[in-house]
Design an enzyme around this catalytic site. Sequence first.
Site, PDB file in Angstrom:
ATOM      1  N   GLY A  44     -24.003 -32.772  35.035  1.00 35.77           N
ATOM      2  CA  GLY A  44     -24.955 -33.447  35.651  1.00 35.77           C
ATOM      3  C   GLY A  44     -25.409 -34.659  34.759  1.00 35.77           C
ATOM      4  O   GLY A  44     -26.543 -35.371  34.849  1.00 35.77           O
ATOM      5  N   GLU A  80     -24.447 -22.946  31.655  1.00 33.08           N
ATOM      6  CA  GLU A  80     -25.606 -22.816  32.077  1.00 33.08           C
ATOM      7  C   GLU A  80     -26.080 -21.375  31.683  1.00 33.08           C
ATOM      8  O   GLU A  80     -27.236 -21.152  31.379  1.00 33.08           O
ATOM      9  CB  GLU A  80     -26.169 -23.340  33.426  1.00 33.08           C
ATOM     10  CG  GLU A  80     -26.241 -24.885  33.320  1.00 33.08           C
ATOM     11  CD  GLU A  80     -25.911 -25.396  34.763  1.00 33.08           C
ATOM     12  OE1 GLU A  80     -25.832 -24.726  35.789  1.00 33.08           O
ATOM     13  OE2 GLU A  80     -25.493 -26.737  34.620  1.00 33.08           O
ATOM     14  N   GLY A 123     -20.619 -29.594  40.927  1.00 27.48           N
ATOM     15  CA  GLY A 123     -21.932 -29.376  40.949  1.00 27.48           C
ATOM     16  C   GLY A 123     -22.824 -30.378  41.950  1.00 27.48           C
ATOM     17  O   GLY A 123     -22.563 -30.119  42.962  1.00 27.48           O
ATOM     18  N   GLY A 124     -23.530 -31.105  41.517  1.00 22.38           N
ATOM     19  CA  GLY A 124     -24.396 -32.165  42.339  1.00 22.38           C
ATOM     20  C   GLY A 124     -23.624 -32.746  43.637  1.00 22.38           C
ATOM     21  O   GLY A 124     -24.296 -32.662  44.661  1.00 22.38           O
ATOM     22  N   ASN A 133     -20.140 -25.820  43.232  1.00 26.65           N
ATOM     23  CA  ASN A 133     -21.045 -24.861  42.689  1.00 26.65           C
ATOM     24  C   ASN A 133     -22.542 -25.313  42.962  1.00 26.65           C
ATOM     25  O   ASN A 133     -23.017 -26.293  42.253  1.00 26.65           O
ATOM     26  CB  ASN A 133     -20.823 -24.753  41.269  1.00 26.65           C
ATOM     27  CG  ASN A 133     -21.853 -24.037  40.329  1.00 26.65           C
ATOM     28  OD1 ASN A 133     -22.832 -23.080  40.945  1.00 26.65           O
ATOM     29  ND2 ASN A 133     -21.852 -24.122  39.034  1.00 26.65           N
ATOM     30  N   TRP A 134     -23.304 -24.704  43.927  1.00 28.19           N
ATOM     31  CA  TRP A 134     -24.529 -25.087  44.361  1.00 28.19           C
ATOM     32  C   TRP A 134     -25.705 -24.573  43.234  1.00 28.19           C
ATOM     33  O   TRP A 134     -26.728 -25.259  43.490  1.00 28.19           O
ATOM     34  CB  TRP A 134     -24.819 -24.455  45.539  1.00 28.19           C
ATOM     35  CG  TRP A 134     -24.060 -25.276  47.002  1.00 28.19           C
ATOM     36  CD1 TRP A 134     -23.229 -26.269  46.521  1.00 28.19           C
ATOM     37  CD2 TRP A 134     -24.310 -25.337  48.236  1.00 28.19           C
ATOM     38  NE1 TRP A 134     -23.066 -26.741  47.950  1.00 28.19           N
ATOM     39  CE2 TRP A 134     -23.537 -25.934  48.786  1.00 28.19           C
ATOM     40  CE3 TRP A 134     -25.328 -24.240  49.002  1.00 28.19           C
ATOM     41  CZ2 TRP A 134     -23.511 -26.116  50.178  1.00 28.19           C
ATOM     42  CZ3 TRP A 134     -25.114 -24.108  50.492  1.00 28.19           C
ATOM     43  CH2 TRP A 134     -24.394 -25.120  51.111  1.00 28.19           C
ATOM     44  N   LYS A 135     -25.409 -23.887  42.233  1.00 24.11           N
ATOM     45  CA  LYS A 135     -26.182 -23.522  41.280  1.00 24.11           C
ATOM     46  C   LYS A 135     -27.522 -23.057  42.013  1.00 24.11           C
ATOM     47  O   LYS A 135     -27.426 -22.442  42.896  1.00 24.11           O
ATOM     48  CB  LYS A 135     -26.624 -24.893  40.474  1.00 24.11           C
ATOM     49  CG  LYS A 135     -25.325 -25.287  39.682  1.00 24.11           C
ATOM     50  CD  LYS A 135     -25.462 -26.178  38.768  1.00 24.11           C
ATOM     51  CE  LYS A 135     -24.003 -27.012  38.273  1.00 24.11           C
ATOM     52  NZ  LYS A 135     -24.207 -27.813  37.102  1.00 24.11           N
ATOM     53  N   HIS A 139     -20.387 -19.688  33.262  1.00 22.09           N
ATOM     54  CA  HIS A 139     -20.721 -21.348  33.133  1.00 22.09           C
ATOM     55  C   HIS A 139     -21.491 -21.425  31.959  1.00 22.09           C
ATOM     56  O   HIS A 139     -22.499 -20.562  31.402  1.00 22.09           O
ATOM     57  CB  HIS A 139     -21.557 -21.267  34.684  1.00 22.09           C
ATOM     58  CG  HIS A 139     -21.938 -22.870  34.624  1.00 22.09           C
ATOM     59  ND1 HIS A 139     -22.747 -23.464  34.111  1.00 22.09           N
ATOM     60  CD2 HIS A 139     -20.958 -23.665  35.570  1.00 22.09           C
ATOM     61  CE1 HIS A 139     -22.590 -24.809  34.618  1.00 22.09           C
ATOM     62  NE2 HIS A 139     -21.641 -24.807  35.573  1.00 22.09           N
ATOM     63  N   SER A 154     -19.682 -33.889  36.471  1.00 21.88           N
ATOM     64  CA  SER A 154     -19.901 -35.101  36.808  1.00 21.88           C
ATOM     65  C   SER A 154     -18.852 -35.863  37.669  1.00 21.88           C
ATOM     66  O   SER A 154     -18.485 -37.070  37.807  1.00 21.88           O
ATOM     67  CB  SER A 154     -20.016 -36.020  36.002  1.00 21.88           C
ATOM     68  OG  SER A 154     -21.547 -35.968  35.374  1.00 21.88           O
ATOM     69  N   GLU A 203     -15.409 -27.367  31.619  1.00 24.67           N
ATOM     70  CA  GLU A 203     -16.538 -28.203  31.792  1.00 24.67           C
ATOM     71  C   GLU A 203     -17.180 -28.473  30.471  1.00 24.67           C
ATOM     72  O   GLU A 203     -17.968 -27.640  29.969  1.00 24.67           O
ATOM     73  CB  GLU A 203     -17.526 -27.401  32.607  1.00 24.67           C
ATOM     74  CG  GLU A 203     -16.928 -26.749  34.001  1.00 24.67           C
ATOM     75  CD  GLU A 203     -18.109 -26.648  34.973  1.00 24.67           C
ATOM     76  OE1 GLU A 203     -18.151 -27.236  36.060  1.00 24.67           O
ATOM     77  OE2 GLU A 203     -18.962 -26.023  34.635  1.00 24.67           O
TER      78      GLU A 203
HETATM   79  P1  13P Z   1     -22.069 -31.825  38.049  1.00 25.21           P
HETATM   80  O1  13P Z   1     -20.889 -31.873  38.947  1.00 25.21           O
HETATM   81  O2  13P Z   1     -23.323 -31.733  38.667  1.00 25.21           O
HETATM   82  O3  13P Z   1     -21.988 -32.394  36.763  1.00 25.21           O
HETATM   83  O4  13P Z   1     -21.654 -30.016  37.691  1.00 25.21           O
HETATM   84  C1  13P Z   1     -20.575 -29.468  36.983  1.00 25.21           C
HETATM   85  C2  13P Z   1     -21.012 -27.934  37.225  1.00 25.21           C
HETATM   86  O5  13P Z   1     -21.601 -27.701  36.279  1.00 25.21           O
HETATM   87  C3  13P Z   1     -20.164 -27.254  37.916  1.00 25.21           C
HETATM   88  O6  13P Z   1     -20.238 -25.893  37.697  1.00 25.21           O
END
Ligand code: 13P
Length: 252
Positions: free
Chosen positions: A170, A95, A230-231, A10-12, A93, A209, A164
Amino acid sequence: MVKRPYIVGNWKMNGTRAMLTEARAINRAAERLVKVEVALAPPFTLIQPICKEAGLIGVGAQDCHAAEGGAHTGDVSASMLKDAGAGFVIVGHSERRADHNESDADVKAKAEAALAAGLFTIVCVGETETERDAGQAEAVVARQLEGSLPHGANAPEKVTVAYEPVWAIGTGRTPTVDDVSAMHNAIRAKLGEVYGEDGAEIRILYGGSVKPDNAAELLRADNVGGALVGGASLSAESFVGIIVAAAEIAES
Ligand code: 13P
């Protein structure tokens, strides 16, 4: 661990066309590591170019509107995503739940719009740190699942769940493997309540993470069918490290 782990990046709100180099490198790794199903959810603006340049991986979106079309400035419908080449859409999600006040009912409507448009969907759930500290994690996630999972014909075949924990996103912090197993077992039980026998086949991803050095142990937890990353999905080097870890587990 299911037979073919599903690893989704997920590149957000990250990525311009310069990131196509990373997508191409991820695509090359996916070609080699066939035991893993690999996908990326880039920002809307990169869906078409990634479909074009990384044809071996799944490509999806990070959100859609629940309506088919109309006066919703700035929004994108599921059928538009399908038209752009997306095969799936992430909904709910944390966020989006936080930044856009999305309720479980909103998430369910988006998931059902995705299915109606012929997309697969990844429905995200997860508790906050306060909820976990209060011993409410499983109850919160069960409530989110009840309210957010789509219904309708063939829904279970098109749904993936991503667990999640909000406090793990993150932050570099993850739940223990035992906590992941406990939550994923609870999610599996809830999927059985909601979908009956079909609930047994639904993949449940862990997200929060995930990195190359902790992926193997998280992926080995009970009822973990893959990861939502994510990251660490923003560079091919680290994302491929996670895909390699998943491939090793799939082979063993
Ligand atoms: P991180 O891997 O950066 O913690 O993000 C997880 C995430 O929100 C994937 O949707």
